[in-house]
Design a protein around this motif. Sequence first.
Motif, PDB file in Angstrom:
ATOM      1  N   LEU A  44       0.837  -1.208   0.000  1.00 55.30           N
ATOM      2  CA  LEU A  44       0.000   0.000   0.000  1.00 55.30           C
ATOM      3  C   LEU A  44       0.866   1.249   0.000  1.00 55.30           C
ATOM      4  CD1 LEU A  44      -2.802  -1.080   2.540  1.00 55.30           C
ATOM      5  CD2 LEU A  44      -2.875  -1.149   0.032  1.00 55.30           C
ATOM      6  N   TYR A  45       1.941   1.214   0.763  1.00 52.90           N
ATOM      7  CA  TYR A  45       2.840   2.370   0.846  1.00 52.90           C
ATOM      8  C   TYR A  45       3.441   2.671  -0.540  1.00 52.90           C
ATOM      9  CZ  TYR A  45       6.180   5.672   2.791  1.00 52.90           C
ATOM     10  OH  TYR A  45       6.871   6.817   3.071  1.00 52.90           O
ATOM     11  N   VAL A  46       3.884   1.612  -1.210  1.00 52.19           N
ATOM     12  CA  VAL A  46       4.501   1.782  -2.535  1.00 52.19           C
ATOM     13  C   VAL A  46       3.499   2.398  -3.509  1.00 52.19           C
ATOM     14  CG1 VAL A  46       5.339   0.480  -4.552  1.00 52.19           C
ATOM     15  CG2 VAL A  46       6.275   0.018  -2.285  1.00 52.19           C
ATOM     16  N   GLY A  47       2.260   1.940  -3.475  1.00 53.70           N
ATOM     17  CA  GLY A  47       1.225   2.488  -4.358  1.00 53.70           C
ATOM     18  C   GLY A  47       0.979   3.960  -4.079  1.00 53.70           C
ATOM     19  N   ILE A  48       0.953   4.325  -2.797  1.00 52.74           N
ATOM     20  CA  ILE A  48       0.742   5.743  -2.441  1.00 52.74           C
ATOM     21  C   ILE A  48       1.920   6.577  -2.944  1.00 52.74           C
ATOM     22  CG2 ILE A  48       0.537   7.409  -0.539  1.00 52.74           C
ATOM     23  CD1 ILE A  48      -0.893   5.222   1.090  1.00 52.74           C
ATOM     24  N   VAL A  49       3.133   6.095  -2.679  1.00 56.11           N
ATOM     25  CA  VAL A  49       4.341   6.828  -3.095  1.00 56.11           C
ATOM     26  C   VAL A  49       4.325   7.060  -4.611  1.00 56.11           C
ATOM     27  CG1 VAL A  49       6.843   6.556  -3.414  1.00 56.11           C
ATOM     28  CG2 VAL A  49       5.826   6.130  -1.187  1.00 56.11           C
ATOM     29  N   LEU A  50       4.025   6.016  -5.371  1.00 59.91           N
ATOM     30  CA  LEU A  50       4.113   6.148  -6.826  1.00 59.91           C
ATOM     31  C   LEU A  50       2.979   6.994  -7.396  1.00 59.91           C
ATOM     32  CD1 LEU A  50       5.347   2.595  -7.847  1.00 59.91           C
ATOM     33  CD2 LEU A  50       6.636   4.721  -7.885  1.00 59.91           C
ATOM     34  N   ASP A  51       1.752   6.780  -6.933  1.00 52.52           N
ATOM     35  CA  ASP A  51       0.641   7.522  -7.535  1.00 52.52           C
ATOM     36  C   ASP A  51       0.572   8.975  -7.074  1.00 52.52           C
ATOM     37  OD1 ASP A  51      -0.549   5.863  -9.427  1.00 52.52           O
ATOM     38  OD2 ASP A  51      -2.551   6.397  -8.716  1.00 52.52           O
ATOM     39  N   SER A  52       1.219   9.274  -5.953  1.00 45.85           N
ATOM     40  CA  SER A  52       1.218  10.678  -5.506  1.00 45.85           C
ATOM     41  C   SER A  52       2.476  11.393  -5.996  1.00 45.85           C
ATOM     42  CB  SER A  52       1.170  10.751  -3.972  1.00 45.85           C
ATOM     43  OG  SER A  52       2.401  10.290  -3.433  1.00 45.85           O
ATOM     44  N   GLY A  53       3.277  10.710  -6.853  1.00 51.54           N
ATOM     45  CA  GLY A  53       4.535  11.306  -7.316  1.00 51.54           C
ATOM     46  C   GLY A  53       5.444  11.597  -6.136  1.00 51.54           C
ATOM     47  N   ARG A  54       5.517  10.644  -5.237  1.00 51.25           N
ATOM     48  CA  ARG A  54       6.311  10.782  -4.004  1.00 51.25           C
ATOM     49  C   ARG A  54       5.811  11.970  -3.178  1.00 51.25           C
ATOM     50  NH1 ARG A  54       9.058   8.286  -7.789  1.00 51.25           N
ATOM     51  NH2 ARG A  54      10.466   6.591  -7.241  1.00 51.25           N
ATOM     52  N   PHE A  55       4.494  11.958  -2.947  1.00 49.25           N
ATOM     53  CA  PHE A  55       3.830  12.956  -2.089  1.00 49.25           C
ATOM     54  C   PHE A  55       3.915  14.381  -2.650  1.00 49.25           C
ATOM     55  CE2 PHE A  55       5.326   9.455   0.618  1.00 49.25           C
ATOM     56  CZ  PHE A  55       4.099   8.985   1.071  1.00 49.25           C
ATOM     57  N   ARG A  56       3.912  14.500  -3.980  1.00 47.97           N
ATOM     58  CA  ARG A  56       4.001  15.831  -4.594  1.00 47.97           C
ATOM     59  C   ARG A  56       2.718  16.260  -5.273  1.00 47.97           C
ATOM     60  NH1 ARG A  56       6.959  16.180  -9.060  1.00 47.97           N
ATOM     61  NH2 ARG A  56       7.008  13.923  -9.280  1.00 47.97           N
ATOM     62  N   PHE A  57       1.949  15.311  -5.814  1.00 43.27           N
ATOM     63  CA  PHE A  57       0.807  15.687  -6.658  1.00 43.27           C
ATOM     64  C   PHE A  57      -0.343  16.222  -5.830  1.00 43.27           C
ATOM     65  CE2 PHE A  57       2.238  12.167  -9.810  1.00 43.27           C
ATOM     66  CZ  PHE A  57       3.291  12.962 -10.229  1.00 43.27           C
ATOM     67  N   ARG A  58      -1.290  16.825  -6.576  1.00 46.98           N
ATOM     68  CA  ARG A  58      -2.452  17.488  -6.025  1.00 46.98           C
ATOM     69  C   ARG A  58      -3.260  16.645  -5.035  1.00 46.98           C
ATOM     70  NH1 ARG A  58      -5.861  20.493 -10.663  1.00 46.98           N
ATOM     71  NH2 ARG A  58      -4.017  21.778 -10.963  1.00 46.98           N
ATOM     72  N   GLY A  59      -3.374  15.370  -5.296  1.00 47.67           N
ATOM     73  CA  GLY A  59      -4.183  14.500  -4.423  1.00 47.67           C
ATOM     74  C   GLY A  59      -3.553  14.240  -3.067  1.00 47.67           C
ATOM     75  N   THR A  60      -2.327  14.723  -2.850  1.00 49.77           N
ATOM     76  CA  THR A  60      -1.645  14.484  -1.577  1.00 49.77           C
ATOM     77  C   THR A  60      -2.216  15.408  -0.509  1.00 49.77           C
ATOM     78  OG1 THR A  60       0.343  13.980  -2.818  1.00 49.77           O
ATOM     79  CG2 THR A  60       0.619  14.362  -0.465  1.00 49.77           C
ATOM     80  N   THR A  61      -2.783  14.831   0.533  1.00 54.13           N
ATOM     81  CA  THR A  61      -3.436  15.623   1.580  1.00 54.13           C
ATOM     82  C   THR A  61      -2.883  15.223   2.946  1.00 54.13           C
ATOM     83  OG1 THR A  61      -5.124  13.950   1.895  1.00 54.13           O
ATOM     84  CG2 THR A  61      -5.607  15.672   0.273  1.00 54.13           C
ATOM     85  N   GLU A  62      -3.388  15.920   3.943  1.00 52.54           N
ATOM     86  CA  GLU A  62      -3.040  15.577   5.323  1.00 52.54           C
ATOM     87  C   GLU A  62      -3.394  14.100   5.587  1.00 52.54           C
ATOM     88  OE1 GLU A  62      -5.140  18.116   8.033  1.00 52.54           O
ATOM     89  OE2 GLU A  62      -4.518  16.944   9.770  1.00 52.54           O
ATOM     90  N   GLN A  63      -4.540  13.694   5.036  1.00 51.96           N
ATOM     91  CA  GLN A  63      -5.001  12.317   5.227  1.00 51.96           C
ATOM     92  C   GLN A  63      -4.034  11.318   4.573  1.00 51.96           C
ATOM     93  OE1 GLN A  63      -7.121  11.408   7.160  1.00 51.96           O
ATOM     94  NE2 GLN A  63      -8.049   9.469   6.551  1.00 51.96           N
ATOM     95  N   THR A  64      -3.498  11.686   3.382  1.00 52.14           N
ATOM     96  CA  THR A  64      -2.524  10.810   2.715  1.00 52.14           C
ATOM     97  C   THR A  64      -1.331  10.589   3.637  1.00 52.14           C
ATOM     98  OG1 THR A  64      -3.072  12.027   0.686  1.00 52.14           O
ATOM     99  CG2 THR A  64      -1.223  10.485   0.563  1.00 52.14           C
TER     100      THR A  64
END
Length: 326
Positions: free
Chosen positions: A154-174
């Motif tokens: 799950l962590y790997v999926g979050i890292v990759l799809d958020s562009g390593r926590f850079r993209f717009r979808g990255t929130t406090e909840q992420t």
Amino acid sequence: MAKSIKKRILEEIEKHDTIILSRHIRPDGDAVGSTLGLAEIIKETYPQKRVFLDNEGRSAEVAFLGDEGERPTDEDYKNALVIVLDCGDADRIANERYNKGEKLIKIDHHLCEEDYGDLSWVEPERSSVCEMIADFYVTFKDKLKITVHAAECLYVGIVLDSGRFRFRGTTEQTMKLAGMLLGMGIDLEKIYANLMTVDFEFIKFRAYLTSKIKLTENGVAYLHISNNMRKRHGMTQEDASNIITLLSNIKGSLIWLLFIENDDKTVRVRLRSRFVEIEPLASRYHGGGHACASGATVYSEEEAKSLIAEADALLSDFKKSHPGLI
Ligand code: AMP
């Protein structure tokens, strides 16, 4: 509302003895991580259930997360619950049998016009489906069990799809959910070693392609990779698609497009942007996806040219109304 849909999904998981998980074609880290992660949560919590992954295609980038195990038979589909993760459109599901089960659930974070399935949990503002599965686990953590390996997926999926926590979808909840997964003892050094290193041949391919990047008048960066160019360098389609990052950090180039020739001569387009919403453009070219990360297909050189021209006009308008963005 999300709580009640999550509750209904949990009820369906509890009701079914056989659960089959699928994802989108040409899988990425989020598609692989969410299917593997959810499968492992279900297996760990309900060891008596039979849990399968059933998908065509693999991703070399996240092969280190492990394989997908034995595939189900047609018989296994009878009375099964099928859950499709990270796939907005039914025609992009990497499993022709996805509708052969007793019940179908969709869990996704893409912008979508057409839903499928008996139950659908879609949150386009989420960084990733892996974030949604981590949230699903946290919501029912008194009931569900997770393993360190599932947390890693799950962590790997979050890292990759958020562009390593850079993209717009990255929130406090992420960040909170990623922190929760990190707290389970996952090995970050190992994960990043797997994600960040590439073969030397790929570096040479990237260097060769750097000189082929073109810019339109208003700054759209684009690059064509033919089968010939790719094969001459011994690269796979997945290697070619990873070249997208080469276009991503040119100042003033707020939209970038990568054209990759498919074996059937059609051309896959990867569209990316900063600030500018390019999903409507992708959907005019047989595609879709997210506001700033979409995919499309073009069927001729004229269509490719027209897509580039439309992207250029879009960027021109955008720059006029948003001066100062780089
Ligand atoms: P890609 O460039 O293929 O990684 O696609 C970027 C995002 O758009 C991913 O979330 C894909 O699932 C989605 N996407 C790609 N191609 C399509 C398509 N033809 N239709 C709808 N969504 C797509």
